[in-house]
Design a protein around this motif. Structure first.
Motif, short mmCIF file in Angstrom:
data_model
loop_
_atom_site.label_atom_id
_atom_site.label_comp_id
_atom_site.label_asym_id
_atom_site.label_seq_id
_atom_site.Cartn_x
_atom_site.Cartn_y
_atom_site.Cartn_z
N GLN A 81 0.84 -1.21 0.00
CA GLN A 81 0.00 0.00 0.00
C GLN A 81 0.87 1.25 0.00
OE1 GLN A 81 -3.38 -0.29 -0.09
NE2 GLN A 81 -3.76 1.92 -0.14
N LEU A 82 1.93 1.23 0.80
CA LEU A 82 2.86 2.36 0.86
C LEU A 82 3.47 2.65 -0.51
CD1 LEU A 82 4.60 4.44 2.45
CD2 LEU A 82 6.20 2.55 2.92
N GLY B 88 3.47 4.72 -7.02
CA GLY B 88 2.60 4.28 -8.11
C GLY B 88 2.39 2.78 -8.05
N TRP B 89 1.18 2.35 -8.40
CA TRP B 89 0.82 0.94 -8.25
C TRP B 89 1.57 0.02 -9.20
CZ3 TRP B 89 -1.43 -0.91 -4.12
CH2 TRP B 89 -2.11 0.00 -3.29
N ALA C 296 -8.35 -2.77 -5.62
CA ALA C 296 -8.92 -2.08 -6.79
C ALA C 296 -7.89 -1.19 -7.48
CB ALA C 296 -10.13 -1.26 -6.37
N ALA C 297 -7.06 -0.51 -6.71
CA ALA C 297 -6.07 0.40 -7.31
C ALA C 297 -5.04 -0.39 -8.12
CB ALA C 297 -5.38 1.21 -6.22
N TYR C 298 -4.58 -1.52 -7.55
CA TYR C 298 -3.61 -2.33 -8.28
C TYR C 298 -4.26 -2.96 -9.51
CZ TYR C 298 -0.29 -5.87 -9.63
OH TYR C 298 0.58 -6.63 -10.36
N ALA D 214 -4.34 -3.89 -15.10
CA ALA D 214 -5.49 -4.58 -15.68
C ALA D 214 -5.11 -5.51 -16.83
CB ALA D 214 -6.52 -3.56 -16.16
N ALA D 215 -4.11 -5.13 -17.61
CA ALA D 215 -3.76 -5.89 -18.80
C ALA D 215 -3.18 -7.27 -18.48
CB ALA D 215 -2.77 -5.11 -19.66
N PHE D 216 -2.57 -7.40 -17.30
CA PHE D 216 -1.81 -8.64 -17.05
C PHE D 216 -1.98 -9.23 -15.66
CE2 PHE D 216 0.81 -4.98 -16.02
CZ PHE D 216 1.30 -5.29 -14.77
N GLN D 217 -2.64 -8.54 -14.74
CA GLN D 217 -2.62 -8.98 -13.35
C GLN D 217 -3.30 -10.34 -13.15
OE1 GLN D 217 -5.46 -8.95 -11.15
NE2 GLN D 217 -6.90 -8.19 -12.67
#
Length: 456
Positions: free
Chosen positions: A348-349, A355-356, A371-373, A378-381
């Motif tokens: 989180q830090l 930046g995520w 949600a932020a990560y 989004a393309a690969f997580q």
């Protein structure tokens, strides 16, 4: 199984194992038990110099030290140098460093030798750390023969296939949801030359047990090959190992990047970023770099699981993790650092301050519900999480194995064996010898290991 009378005594084997880890170091100088160790409210941490580690170094004083009062003295070195220095200090139990970055290759071996402090007692007393949130393959890969935890992951990765969606669309090509290696080879042939100077695929060819041998060994596994069978018989001359290696060498020679024999992770990353290749099979951790703000290929890439032939999955498993030296004078303070550096709070830090895309991901289930990560990656997580969860370090092929490991064999001797074999394979990629010749020499190297381990 060959005759037990040829086995070397266990004491000799143990000495040989330690010698393999220490061989590069014995000609140098080292600070032994009389050197400067940690003490008081300070700990010493020895770690690899990758970007996520150096980011940790920057954040430590203002956050961890401020909160706990524990000062952290960092020694940061390139990968080859840090491995040498860690093995030197931990094997001798010099106690100069409390904590070091170790991979899932070293940790079971170090634990077996009594060089690491177990972590179960700390996890039991620290429920906020949430050990069950750590992805199961990561936990298992950092567990010793005695069932105890000896490491905590800083970040993790598997391997998958990355490809240019725009180039595929322009050429009318479709990436299968679960590609086979033969399908990948066909796509590489069709994508070769799709744009000026573009080759069909990038595959590592650079010598090194962690360079060319990492992806190649996953290909060997799914083609049905193995370095050693369950009785420790070397199998580098088996039909499946030969077929897989000829396939890999042929693919990279026919449709791979320029200068393939000297291309490792960094070179392939540059080739993909600069639009010189249409596909790349490598570590899932590469995706965060390719999708980072400012990357010329951000948003242009698609991702597919590691290609297979005879297995359901074939992605590797790797983590840079934290190990606490058994001889540490401050194991309790060392655990506080390890638990902070591998925690949900640290992720989180990083997300909030850097930046995520910089979060050391690939180790916790909660990362993939953040949600932020999820928005940033989004393309690969999801593909990354699935690759890690589907990895099979204890059963990566079609036959029983004598030691764990997907892209390596989990024995001390593999660093030397894998490096020597990689030099032969890289030579074949460069066209300096045939693949048959490379594997004949490699089989002879592997047979020396067979003689040490057979019958155990």
């Amino acid at each position: 199984m060959r005759t037990p009378s040829r086995r070397r005594p266990r004491a000799t084997l143990a000495a040989a194992a330690a010698g393999t880890l220490l061989a590069p170091l014995l000609s140098g100088c080292w600070a032994g038990a009389g050197g400067t160790g940690s003490g008081g409210d300070a700990i010493n941490v020895l770690m690899v110099n990758n970007p996520q580690m150096t980011e940790l170094q920057k954040l430590t004083a203002a956050h961890f030290t401020r909160e706990t009062g524990i000062k952290v003295n960092f020694t940061v070195l390139p990968e080859n140098d840090v491995r040498d220095k860690i093995s030197q200090d931990f094997a001798n139990q010099a106690g100069q460093y409390d904590v070091a970055t170790l991979s899932n290759y070293e940790i079971p071996i170090y634990a077996r030798n009594g060089w690491l402090h177990e972590m179960n007692s700390y996890v039991a007393k620290d429920p906020s750390y949430d050990e069950q949130d750590v992805l199961q393959p990561m936990r298992e890969s950092l567990t010793g023969d005695d069932g105890k935890l000896y490491g905590q992951p800083f970040y993790g990765e598997s391997s998958f296939l990355m490809y240019r969606k725009d180039v595929f669309a322009a050429k009318g090509l479709t990436m299968p949801a679960h590609p086979t290696w033969q399908q990948v080879a066909d796509l590489a042939a069709k994508a070769d030359g799709a744009r000026s100077g573009m080759r069909g695929i990038c595959l590592r060819g650079l010598p090194g047990w962690g360079e060319v041998m990492a992806p190649l060994t996953t290909v060997v596994n799914t083609f049905g090959g193995t370095w050693f069978d369950k009785d420790w018989t070397a199998r580098l001359d088996s039909p499946a190992f030969v077929k897989a290696t000829k396939f890999y060498v042929g693919l990279v020679r026919e449709h791979g990047e320029s200068g393939a024999a000297q291309s490792g992770f960094a070179e392939c990353l540059n080739n993909m970023t600069q639009g010189k290749v249409a596909m790349w099979y490598d570590a899932t951790s590469a995706a965060g770099l390719l999708e980072a703000d400012g990357s010329p290929v951000k948003g242009k890439l698609g991702y597919a699981p590691a290609p297979v032939e005879r297995t359901k999955s074939s992605g590797w498993l790797y983590t840079w993790a934290w190990g606490i030296q058994q001889a540490s004078r401050n194991p309790d303070k060392a655990w506080k650092f390890v638990s902070w550096a591998s925690s949900k709070g640290y992720e989180q830090l990083v997300g909030e301050t850097s930046g995520w895309s910089d979060v050391p991901a690939g180790k916790r289930a909660s990362t993939y519900t953040n949600a932020a990560y999820r928005a940033s990656a989004a393309a690969f997580q999801e593909m990354t999480k699935e690759a890690i969860e589907n990895s099979r370090p204890n059963d990566p092929g079609v036959q029983p194995r004598p030691a764990p490991g997907i892209q390596f064999v989990g024995i001390p001797e593999f660093t030397d064996l894998g490096t020597k074999v990689s030099q032969e394979i890289s030579s074949a990629i460069a066209g300096r010898q045939s693949t048959d010749s490379a594997l004949k020499k490699s089989q002879q190297l592997a047979e020396r290991i067979s003689k040490e381990y057979e019958g155990r």
